[in-house]
Design a protein around this motif. Sequence first.
Motif, PDB file in Angstrom:
ATOM      1  N   VAL A 142       0.836  -1.210   0.000  1.00 41.68           N
ATOM      2  CA  VAL A 142       0.000   0.000   0.000  1.00 41.68           C
ATOM      3  C   VAL A 142       0.867   1.254   0.000  1.00 41.68           C
ATOM      4  CG1 VAL A 142      -1.585   1.374   1.398  1.00 41.68           C
ATOM      5  CG2 VAL A 142      -2.030  -1.045   1.032  1.00 41.68           C
ATOM      6  N   LEU A 143       1.850   1.324   0.876  1.00 39.53           N
ATOM      7  CA  LEU A 143       2.687   2.521   0.968  1.00 39.53           C
ATOM      8  C   LEU A 143       3.573   2.699  -0.252  1.00 39.53           C
ATOM      9  CD1 LEU A 143       3.711   2.432   4.746  1.00 39.53           C
ATOM     10  CD2 LEU A 143       1.935   3.793   3.656  1.00 39.53           C
ATOM     11  N   LEU A 144       4.095   1.606  -0.804  1.00 44.24           N
ATOM     12  CA  LEU A 144       4.981   1.697  -1.962  1.00 44.24           C
ATOM     13  C   LEU A 144       4.242   2.102  -3.237  1.00 44.24           C
ATOM     14  CD1 LEU A 144       7.416  -1.349  -1.520  1.00 44.24           C
ATOM     15  CD2 LEU A 144       7.847   1.068  -1.058  1.00 44.24           C
ATOM     16  N   ILE A 145       2.957   1.811  -3.312  1.00 43.18           N
ATOM     17  CA  ILE A 145       2.199   2.129  -4.526  1.00 43.18           C
ATOM     18  C   ILE A 145       1.396   3.410  -4.366  1.00 43.18           C
ATOM     19  CG2 ILE A 145       0.338   1.353  -6.053  1.00 43.18           C
ATOM     20  CD1 ILE A 145       1.253  -1.481  -5.647  1.00 43.18           C
ATOM     21  N   SER A 146       0.701   3.566  -3.245  1.00 41.93           N
ATOM     22  CA  SER A 146      -0.239   4.680  -3.117  1.00 41.93           C
ATOM     23  C   SER A 146       0.452   6.034  -3.088  1.00 41.93           C
ATOM     24  CB  SER A 146      -1.085   4.497  -1.857  1.00 41.93           C
ATOM     25  OG  SER A 146      -0.273   4.490  -0.696  1.00 41.93           O
ATOM     26  N   VAL A 147       1.570   6.176  -2.356  1.00 42.78           N
ATOM     27  CA  VAL A 147       2.234   7.476  -2.255  1.00 42.78           C
ATOM     28  C   VAL A 147       2.825   7.915  -3.594  1.00 42.78           C
ATOM     29  CG1 VAL A 147       4.073   8.773  -1.111  1.00 42.78           C
ATOM     30  CG2 VAL A 147       2.652   7.191   0.210  1.00 42.78           C
ATOM     31  N   PRO A 226      -7.204   0.135   0.283  1.00 48.57           N
ATOM     32  CA  PRO A 226      -6.345   1.151   0.895  1.00 48.57           C
ATOM     33  C   PRO A 226      -5.466   1.902  -0.097  1.00 48.57           C
ATOM     34  CG  PRO A 226      -6.360  -0.824   2.242  1.00 48.57           C
ATOM     35  CD  PRO A 226      -7.099  -1.166   0.991  1.00 48.57           C
ATOM     36  N   ILE A 227      -5.000   1.238  -1.155  1.00 47.83           N
ATOM     37  CA  ILE A 227      -4.209   1.936  -2.178  1.00 47.83           C
ATOM     38  C   ILE A 227      -5.029   3.058  -2.798  1.00 47.83           C
ATOM     39  CG2 ILE A 227      -3.250   1.694  -4.502  1.00 47.83           C
ATOM     40  CD1 ILE A 227      -2.138  -0.996  -3.680  1.00 47.83           C
ATOM     41  N   CYS A 228      -6.277   2.760  -3.122  1.00 45.86           N
ATOM     42  CA  CYS A 228      -7.141   3.774  -3.730  1.00 45.86           C
ATOM     43  C   CYS A 228      -7.399   4.929  -2.765  1.00 45.86           C
ATOM     44  CB  CYS A 228      -8.459   3.138  -4.168  1.00 45.86           C
ATOM     45  SG  CYS A 228      -8.286   1.881  -5.459  1.00 45.86           S
ATOM     46  N   THR A 229      -7.677   4.617  -1.509  1.00 40.67           N
ATOM     47  CA  THR A 229      -7.975   5.668  -0.533  1.00 40.67           C
ATOM     48  C   THR A 229      -6.777   6.574  -0.290  1.00 40.67           C
ATOM     49  OG1 THR A 229      -9.551   4.205   0.586  1.00 40.67           O
ATOM     50  CG2 THR A 229      -8.769   6.114   1.813  1.00 40.67           C
ATOM     51  N   ILE A 230      -5.624   5.989  -0.004  1.00 43.33           N
ATOM     52  CA  ILE A 230      -4.448   6.789   0.327  1.00 43.33           C
ATOM     53  C   ILE A 230      -3.944   7.552  -0.887  1.00 43.33           C
ATOM     54  CG2 ILE A 230      -2.064   6.679   1.151  1.00 43.33           C
ATOM     55  CD1 ILE A 230      -2.841   4.332   2.889  1.00 43.33           C
TER      56      ILE A 230
END
Length: 353
Positions: A142-147, A226-230
């Motif tokens: 999630v952190l590696l993709i969303s940010v 979570p990826i979409c939200t963040i």
Amino acid sequence: MTDYPVANLATKRGGRPPEGGPRRRTLLGSKSPWLAFAIRRTISLAATFLALVCLSFLIVQLIPGDPAYALAGANAAEEDIERIRHQLGLDLPLAQRFFDYVGNVLTGDLGSSFMYGQPVMTIIMNRLPFTATIAIAGIIVVLLISVPLGMLIGLLTRGGRRSWLDAAFGAITGFLDSVPGYVAASFLVVMFALGVGLFPILPPAYAPRLGMASFILPVAALALGPICTISRVVRRETAVVLENDYMRTARGWRLPALKTYMKWALPNLVTTTLTLSGLILTGMIGGAIIIESVFALPGLGTGIIKAILDRDYPVIQGMVIVIGMIATLINLLVDLVLGLIDQRNLGGAHASS
């Protein structure tokens, strides 16, 4: 810096800040934000643990049925059922059972399973690696993709540019974020396991040779929402940061784009992002429990469901405590990262100065 006005005033007049002045006393003395943070979080962790202990005891009292009936069987005699209830301590007064339970937990004894006779901690440790693998891998993905994704869309759509991309990104992420985790998991199984046959669907416990490949679909199903939200939050924060004067100045100086965005933009949007991410990542623990059930992984999720069906009180109580403390520790980790980025995020007197 505005945090230490006395030191700054001395510097402006050509002098040096006095040794052991405001900065040294703030960082090393009783007003240290890290010390205040440690005290607050220690109290918070202790209060959370005690609340989980009390909650876990009360939860099992609301489960209908009697574990003695489940253990004795449908055709058991009444005296056999009473004997089992006596062996399990279920015939004791509720208050006595509560204080015995709290005392045992505080000494590190979570009891033994009604159904299997094994220590609850042994059962939890056998199942925890599966849940931890899904949750930790999901958080990293999630952190590696969303940010980076949110920053990229924010940069490409800066100042109203490419409005079609902004609209498409919002529509796609909004739709994917609305899909429940178990629906996404079922869809991934149908598409990539049963349809294409690209990934296995058997859990590693039953097919050890498959290794980590068995976790790819569960992690993808857990991380999608979570990826979409963040990423949407990061895109919005990126748009706000890019309109600040210091970013316009950096672009006016024609500094390298990578240095400009990584050195000045990212640190200023990461605080809000991580604050929201802490809440979302905590919710991913509950999502991992549901995803486990879809993929039949022998983790804490399937374990607590089976314990509820079996009315195995000690296992339910132990897993509630463990899952709750894992979520609390994730929040603590996020707060630590925010404190390392900017000590004002630690709260206390330093934050308000």
